[in-house]
Design a protein around this motif. Structure first.
Motif, PDB file in Angstrom:
ATOM      1  N   MET A 106       1.228  -1.178   0.064  1.00 22.00           N
ATOM      2  CA  MET A 106       0.041  -0.149  -0.028  1.00 22.00           C
ATOM      3  C   MET A 106       0.907   1.262  -0.236  1.00 22.00           C
ATOM      4  O   MET A 106       0.466   2.297  -0.666  1.00 22.00           O
ATOM      5  N   ALA A 107       2.095   1.687   0.522  1.00 18.77           N
ATOM      6  CA  ALA A 107       2.791   2.262   0.952  1.00 18.77           C
ATOM      7  C   ALA A 107       3.600   2.734  -0.645  1.00 18.77           C
ATOM      8  O   ALA A 107       3.382   3.829  -0.740  1.00 18.77           O
ATOM      9  N   SER A 108       3.996   1.639  -1.475  1.00 17.87           N
ATOM     10  CA  SER A 108       4.271   1.552  -3.141  1.00 17.87           C
ATOM     11  C   SER A 108       2.801   2.164  -3.549  1.00 17.87           C
ATOM     12  O   SER A 108       3.380   2.902  -4.297  1.00 17.87           O
ATOM     13  N   CYS A 109       1.626   2.208  -3.728  1.00 18.52           N
ATOM     14  CA  CYS A 109       0.952   2.272  -4.346  1.00 18.52           C
ATOM     15  C   CYS A 109       1.097   3.983  -3.608  1.00 18.52           C
ATOM     16  O   CYS A 109       0.948   5.004  -4.844  1.00 18.52           O
ATOM     17  N   ILE A 138      -8.058   3.086  -4.620  1.00 21.11           N
ATOM     18  CA  ILE A 138      -8.917   2.879  -3.828  1.00 21.11           C
ATOM     19  C   ILE A 138      -8.660   1.845  -3.110  1.00 21.11           C
ATOM     20  O   ILE A 138      -8.341   0.766  -2.896  1.00 21.11           O
ATOM     21  N   THR A 139      -9.112   2.722  -1.486  1.00 23.95           N
ATOM     22  CA  THR A 139      -8.906   2.983   0.002  1.00 23.95           C
ATOM     23  C   THR A 139      -9.181   3.061   0.848  1.00 23.95           C
ATOM     24  O   THR A 139      -9.766   4.466   0.463  1.00 23.95           O
ATOM     25  N   ASP A 140      -9.330   3.239   2.301  1.00 27.15           N
ATOM     26  CA  ASP A 140     -10.237   3.854   2.173  1.00 27.15           C
ATOM     27  C   ASP A 140      -9.508   4.751   3.764  1.00 27.15           C
ATOM     28  O   ASP A 140      -8.515   4.989   3.244  1.00 27.15           O
ATOM     29  N   THR A 141      -9.464   6.113   4.050  1.00 28.72           N
ATOM     30  CA  THR A 141      -9.011   6.918   3.786  1.00 28.72           C
ATOM     31  C   THR A 141      -8.136   7.016   4.994  1.00 28.72           C
ATOM     32  O   THR A 141      -7.017   7.138   5.094  1.00 28.72           O
ATOM     33  N   PHE A 142      -8.282   5.788   6.373  1.00 23.13           N
ATOM     34  CA  PHE A 142      -7.208   5.543   7.166  1.00 23.13           C
ATOM     35  C   PHE A 142      -6.273   5.340   6.862  1.00 23.13           C
ATOM     36  O   PHE A 142      -5.669   5.661   7.536  1.00 23.13           O
ATOM     37  N   THR A 143      -6.735   4.335   6.046  1.00 22.83           N
ATOM     38  CA  THR A 143      -4.985   3.673   5.192  1.00 22.83           C
ATOM     39  C   THR A 143      -4.679   4.828   4.759  1.00 22.83           C
ATOM     40  O   THR A 143      -3.055   4.136   4.852  1.00 22.83           O
ATOM     41  N   LEU A 144      -5.367   5.357   3.644  1.00 23.39           N
ATOM     42  CA  LEU A 144      -4.239   6.212   2.939  1.00 23.39           C
ATOM     43  C   LEU A 144      -3.238   6.710   3.553  1.00 23.39           C
ATOM     44  O   LEU A 144      -2.260   7.347   3.479  1.00 23.39           O
ATOM     45  N   GLN A 145      -3.716   7.598   4.407  1.00 21.93           N
ATOM     46  CA  GLN A 145      -3.435   8.618   5.923  1.00 21.93           C
ATOM     47  C   GLN A 145      -2.263   8.092   6.636  1.00 21.93           C
ATOM     48  O   GLN A 145      -1.332   8.229   6.126  1.00 21.93           O
ATOM     49  N   ASP A 146      -2.376   6.909   7.007  1.00 25.51           N
ATOM     50  CA  ASP A 146      -1.333   5.923   7.553  1.00 25.51           C
ATOM     51  C   ASP A 146      -0.107   6.046   6.711  1.00 25.51           C
ATOM     52  O   ASP A 146       1.131   6.435   6.812  1.00 25.51           O
ATOM     53  N   VAL A 147      -0.264   4.991   5.636  1.00 26.25           N
ATOM     54  CA  VAL A 147       0.517   5.217   4.678  1.00 26.25           C
ATOM     55  C   VAL A 147       1.214   6.311   3.490  1.00 26.25           C
ATOM     56  O   VAL A 147       2.536   5.907   3.726  1.00 26.25           O
ATOM     57  N   ALA A 148       0.899   6.936   3.483  1.00 27.09           N
ATOM     58  CA  ALA A 148       0.955   8.117   2.643  1.00 27.09           C
ATOM     59  C   ALA A 148       2.032   9.336   3.481  1.00 27.09           C
ATOM     60  O   ALA A 148       3.230   9.721   3.732  1.00 27.09           O
ATOM     61  N   GLN A 180       3.620   8.314   6.330  1.00 26.56           N
ATOM     62  CA  GLN A 180       4.458   7.465   6.770  1.00 26.56           C
ATOM     63  C   GLN A 180       5.920   7.792   5.609  1.00 26.56           C
ATOM     64  O   GLN A 180       6.890   7.040   5.742  1.00 26.56           O
ATOM     65  N   SER A 181       5.230   7.502   4.697  1.00 26.89           N
ATOM     66  CA  SER A 181       5.673   7.261   2.915  1.00 26.89           C
ATOM     67  C   SER A 181       6.448   9.113   2.795  1.00 26.89           C
ATOM     68  O   SER A 181       7.019   9.325   1.793  1.00 26.89           O
ATOM     69  N   GLY A 182       5.719   9.837   3.928  1.00 29.21           N
ATOM     70  CA  GLY A 182       6.261  10.904   3.442  1.00 29.21           C
ATOM     71  C   GLY A 182       5.425  12.069   2.315  1.00 29.21           C
ATOM     72  O   GLY A 182       5.809  12.832   1.524  1.00 29.21           O
ATOM     73  N   VAL A 183       4.541  11.259   2.132  1.00 25.94           N
ATOM     74  CA  VAL A 183       3.352  11.655   0.604  1.00 25.94           C
ATOM     75  C   VAL A 183       2.036  12.296   1.093  1.00 25.94           C
ATOM     76  O   VAL A 183       0.847  12.617  -0.301  1.00 25.94           O
ATOM     77  N   TRP A 184       1.713  12.114   1.839  1.00 20.80           N
ATOM     78  CA  TRP A 184       0.132  12.452   1.977  1.00 20.80           C
ATOM     79  C   TRP A 184       0.030  14.438   1.911  1.00 20.80           C
ATOM     80  O   TRP A 184      -1.013  14.161   1.212  1.00 20.80           O
ATOM     81  N   ASP A 185       0.519  15.018   1.621  1.00 25.60           N
ATOM     82  CA  ASP A 185       0.435  16.587   1.203  1.00 25.60           C
ATOM     83  C   ASP A 185       0.616  16.425  -0.334  1.00 25.60           C
ATOM     84  O   ASP A 185       0.154  17.558  -0.760  1.00 25.60           O
ATOM     85  N   LYS A 186       0.947  15.463  -0.845  1.00 26.34           N
ATOM     86  CA  LYS A 186       1.134  15.272  -2.301  1.00 26.34           C
ATOM     87  C   LYS A 186      -0.099  14.877  -3.508  1.00 26.34           C
ATOM     88  O   LYS A 186      -0.922  14.270  -3.903  1.00 26.34           O
ATOM     89  N   LEU A 187      -1.433  14.376  -2.072  1.00 25.45           N
ATOM     90  CA  LEU A 187      -2.577  13.875  -2.165  1.00 25.45           C
ATOM     91  C   LEU A 187      -4.174  13.828  -1.495  1.00 25.45           C
ATOM     92  O   LEU A 187      -3.777  14.819  -0.538  1.00 25.45           O
ATOM     93  N   ALA A 188      -4.757  14.005  -2.961  1.00 25.04           N
ATOM     94  CA  ALA A 188      -6.253  14.794  -1.215  1.00 25.04           C
ATOM     95  C   ALA A 188      -7.148  12.513  -1.839  1.00 25.04           C
ATOM     96  O   ALA A 188      -7.535  12.360  -2.616  1.00 25.04           O
ATOM     97  N   ALA A 189      -7.573  12.956  -0.856  1.00 23.22           N
ATOM     98  CA  ALA A 189      -9.357  11.888  -1.440  1.00 23.22           C
ATOM     99  C   ALA A 189     -10.098  12.736  -1.976  1.00 23.22           C
ATOM    100  O   ALA A 189     -10.813  13.854  -1.533  1.00 23.22           O
ATOM    101  N   SER A 190     -11.004  11.107  -2.133  1.00 23.59           N
ATOM    102  CA  SER A 190     -12.327  11.650  -2.648  1.00 23.59           C
ATOM    103  C   SER A 190     -13.304  11.970  -2.013  1.00 23.59           C
ATOM    104  O   SER A 190     -13.336  11.004  -1.083  1.00 23.59           O
TER     105      SER A 190
END
Length: 93
Positions: free
Chosen positions: A1-4, A17-27, A29-39
């Motif tokens: 998921m972190a790779s995704c 497609i994932t839930d927001t909590f999972t995405l936020q957690d891995v993003a 940790q991967s340092g990319v959360w600020d580059k993503l947006a949830a639908s």
């Protein structure tokens, strides 16, 4: 998921497609959360996806072959036996 999450942040995928909590957690940790947006759209269908990078050599051809084989497999009695065994009827179209 972190790779995704990293692939999405790099622009090599259009969405995941994932839930927001999972995405936020891995993003995070991967340092990319600020580059993503949830639908705001809620996806309720259970799905699985084969992910191949847009620039993977031979990726498009492999994906075509995989999808053709999957279509054929979904016509087989073995497929329907597994669907029944694991209660997955609501996940197929």
């Amino acid at each position: 998921m972190a790779s995704c999450a990293r692939i999405l942040a790099a622009g090599r995928a259009d969405f995941i497609i994932t839930d927001t909590f999972t995405l936020q957690d891995v993003a995070l940790q991967s340092g990319v959360w600020d580059k993503l947006a949830a639908s705001d759209k809620i996806f309720t269908e259970k799905t699985n996806h084969l992910i191949i990078g847009k620039n993977t050599k031979g990726g498009a051809e492999f994906l075509e072959k995989f999808n053709a084989a999957l279509r054929e497999y979904k016509k087989s009695p073995v497929f329907f036996t597994l669907v029944d065994k694991y209660g997955l009827a609501e996940t197929i179209r």
